[in-house]
Design a protein around this motif. Structure first.
Motif, short mmCIF file in Angstrom:
data_model
loop_
_atom_site.label_atom_id
_atom_site.label_comp_id
_atom_site.label_asym_id
_atom_site.label_seq_id
_atom_site.Cartn_x
_atom_site.Cartn_y
_atom_site.Cartn_z
N PHE A 131 1.28 -0.47 0.02
CA PHE A 131 -0.16 0.17 0.00
C PHE A 131 0.93 1.20 0.06
CE2 PHE A 131 -3.70 -2.54 2.69
CZ PHE A 131 -4.11 -2.74 0.86
N LEU A 132 1.70 0.75 1.46
CA LEU A 132 2.91 2.87 0.75
C LEU A 132 3.29 3.10 -0.78
CD1 LEU A 132 4.35 2.01 4.52
CD2 LEU A 132 2.55 3.87 3.74
N SER A 133 3.67 1.58 -1.11
CA SER A 133 4.65 1.26 -3.02
C SER A 133 3.69 2.52 -3.59
CB SER A 133 5.00 0.17 -3.15
OG SER A 133 5.60 0.00 -3.96
N ALA A 134 1.96 2.04 -3.48
CA ALA A 134 1.33 2.55 -4.18
C ALA A 134 1.00 3.87 -4.00
CB ALA A 134 0.16 2.03 -4.09
N ALA A 135 1.06 3.93 -2.48
CA ALA A 135 0.73 5.81 -2.25
C ALA A 135 2.32 7.01 -2.55
CB ALA A 135 0.66 6.02 -0.93
N LEU A 136 2.63 5.64 -2.33
CA LEU A 136 4.38 6.54 -3.52
C LEU A 136 4.64 7.09 -4.43
CD1 LEU A 136 7.33 7.34 -1.70
CD2 LEU A 136 7.98 5.71 -2.11
N ALA A 137 3.70 6.41 -5.20
CA ALA A 137 3.97 6.33 -6.66
C ALA A 137 3.94 7.64 -6.97
CB ALA A 137 2.81 5.44 -7.96
N ARG A 138 2.83 8.62 -6.57
CA ARG A 138 2.57 9.60 -7.68
C ARG A 138 3.28 10.69 -6.44
NH1 ARG A 138 -1.08 12.58 -4.23
NH2 ARG A 138 -1.79 12.24 -2.16
N HIS A 139 4.23 10.48 -6.09
CA HIS A 139 4.95 12.07 -5.33
C HIS A 139 6.82 11.22 -5.89
CE1 HIS A 139 2.13 12.89 -2.11
NE2 HIS A 139 2.33 11.77 -2.12
N VAL A 140 6.81 9.84 -6.53
CA VAL A 140 8.18 9.56 -7.00
C VAL A 140 8.06 11.03 -8.85
CG1 VAL A 140 9.75 8.25 -7.72
CG2 VAL A 140 8.73 8.48 -5.26
N GLY A 141 8.81 11.95 -8.68
CA GLY A 141 8.82 12.18 -10.32
C GLY A 141 10.02 11.39 -11.32
#
Length: 404
Positions: free
Chosen positions: A48-58
């Motif tokens: 879940f944290l990996s999925a949530a992190l995805a939009r913050h990685v540019g």
């Protein structure tokens, strides 16, 4: 010693050896089920944290590292899922629930789940649809076929994977033959009789974990026996394999009154409301993040009491409840669901998301009419199940309206 006594002694030794083997198998299954729980909790949080992190990685490097993390998580999940499924099937806690459904539901789901993965590997991916109505357990059949497709993807480096189906006439009634074909490494003749055994793998002497544990086809065999859906295989070493599953077609009495096609869901003028209950703060945070990303308004709590208090303050009927099973102070997730339904109506969809794998968990959830997903689940799997529960709720509402 007389011959009769000798035979009696041999028979007693054989019975004792069989009982010892059965005890060892049962102990192994219990150990796997118990050990997996503590591993599943942190792994679920990571998903879940990996999925949530995805939009913050540019940047590109960050996305590449996140992709590698997801690949590692997927591998770990596959290993745990295989061990869990073998232990569940051995323990006899899986009971098929027969339903009537279109084969397109299965093939469309397989296409959505694997098409992108296959093409990314450079393979030709083809799903040949056909028209047929099946009588089977939808979830278990899907699981069986997913294992076959996983196996094809794992052992096919070039060429194509194809899913096709056709009617197969049988003396006891027509069946649909669903076939998964690949142009992979194939199976040597001397291995054909052993490929459905646990931990047996072709061309993996180094035990590369990226190729799994060798449990996928063992699970296929057990599901085939449980569903009474024969599985046949033909293969040419070095050229590929084809696995064929024979599934009963729905008798005419199950087809009366079936709807002509899917209805479009109604437009939603405000976010759906999800109630999330888990006493693991990291899992709860990750779960809240992905549900919010999907457009839900979220009530998150670590207990049934807190969930009810926060829900009361909103004054809204929840659209779905997702709860862990084992909560603090001996409480369980079905209590949360029971209280929500008592307050807001028995039709509120619910889902147990748990690392518990014992038969008592499944029995309790079943008694309350609640679906169970075993941690860890990928965000995509959770989203599919949440969507399914909401569609079931809407279908029941339409049926009630028609009855009135």
């Amino acid at each position: 010693m007389s011959l009769i006594h000798r035979l009696q002694s041999l028979e007693a030794e054989r019975d004792a050896a069989r009982e010892e083997a059965e005890r060892a198998n049962l102990a192994k299954s219990k150990f796997l089920a118990a050990a997996s729980h503590d591993l599943r909790q942190p792994l679920q949080a990571l998903f879940f944290l990996s999925a949530a992190l995805a939009r913050h990685v540019g940047d590109h490097n960050g996305r590449d590292l996140l992709s590698r993390l997801d690949q590692g998580l997927d591998t770990m999940k596959g290993l745990l899922d295989g061990l869990l499924e073998v232990s569940r099937l051995e323990a006899g806690v899986v009971t098929p629930v027969l339903d009537t459904f279109e084969i397109s539901e299965i093939t469309d789901a397989l296409d959505a789940a694997y098409g992108e993965q296959a093409t990314a590997k450079g393979l030709v991916w083809r799903v040949e649809s056909c028209e047929a109505v099946l009588r089977s357990d939808r979830g278990l059949l899907m699981q069986l076929l997913r294992n076959l497709v996983d196996n094809a993807l794992r052992y096919t480096e070039a060429g194509a994977i194809r899913i096709r189906c056709r009617i197969d006439a049988a003396p006891d009634g027509d069946r649909l033959a669903i076939e998964v074909q690949d142009t992979g490494i194939g199976i040597p003749p001397e291995h054909l009789d052993r490929i459905f055994e646990e931990f047996h793998q072709v061309s993996n002497p180094e035990r590369d974990r990226l190729r799994g544990l060798g449990l996928g086809l063992a699970i296929v065999r057990r599901l085939s026996q449980l569903l009474d859906h024969p599985v046949e295989v033909r293969s040419v070493h070095g050229q590929g394999s084809a696995f064929r599953v024979l599934v009963p077609l729905a008798p005419a009495r199950f087809l009366a009154g079936r709807p002509g096609g899917p209805e479009r869901p109604p437009a939603i003028d405000r976010p759906r409301l999800a109630v999330l209950v888990d006493d693991d703060a990291v899992v709860l945070l990750g779960l809240q993040s992905v549900l919010t990303e999907w457009g839900f308004r979220v009530v998150a709590a670590d207990s049934a009491d807190r969930a009810m208090d926060r829900l009361e303050s909103l004054g809204r009927v929840p659209d779905i409840v997702i709860a862990d099973y084992r909560l603090r102070e001996g409480r369980v997730g079905t209590e949360v669901i029971r209280r929500v339904r008592a307050r807001y109506g028995a039709e509120v969809p619910a889902l147990i998301l748990t690392g518990e794998t014992g038969a008592d968990t499944l029995a309790d959830a079943s008694a309350h009419g609640v679906a169970v997903l075993h941690k860890p689940v990928t965000p995509r799997q959770l989203q599919a199940e949440v969507g399914r529960q909401l569609r079931i709720k809407r279908g029941n509402g339409l049926a009630e309206a028609a009855a009135r």
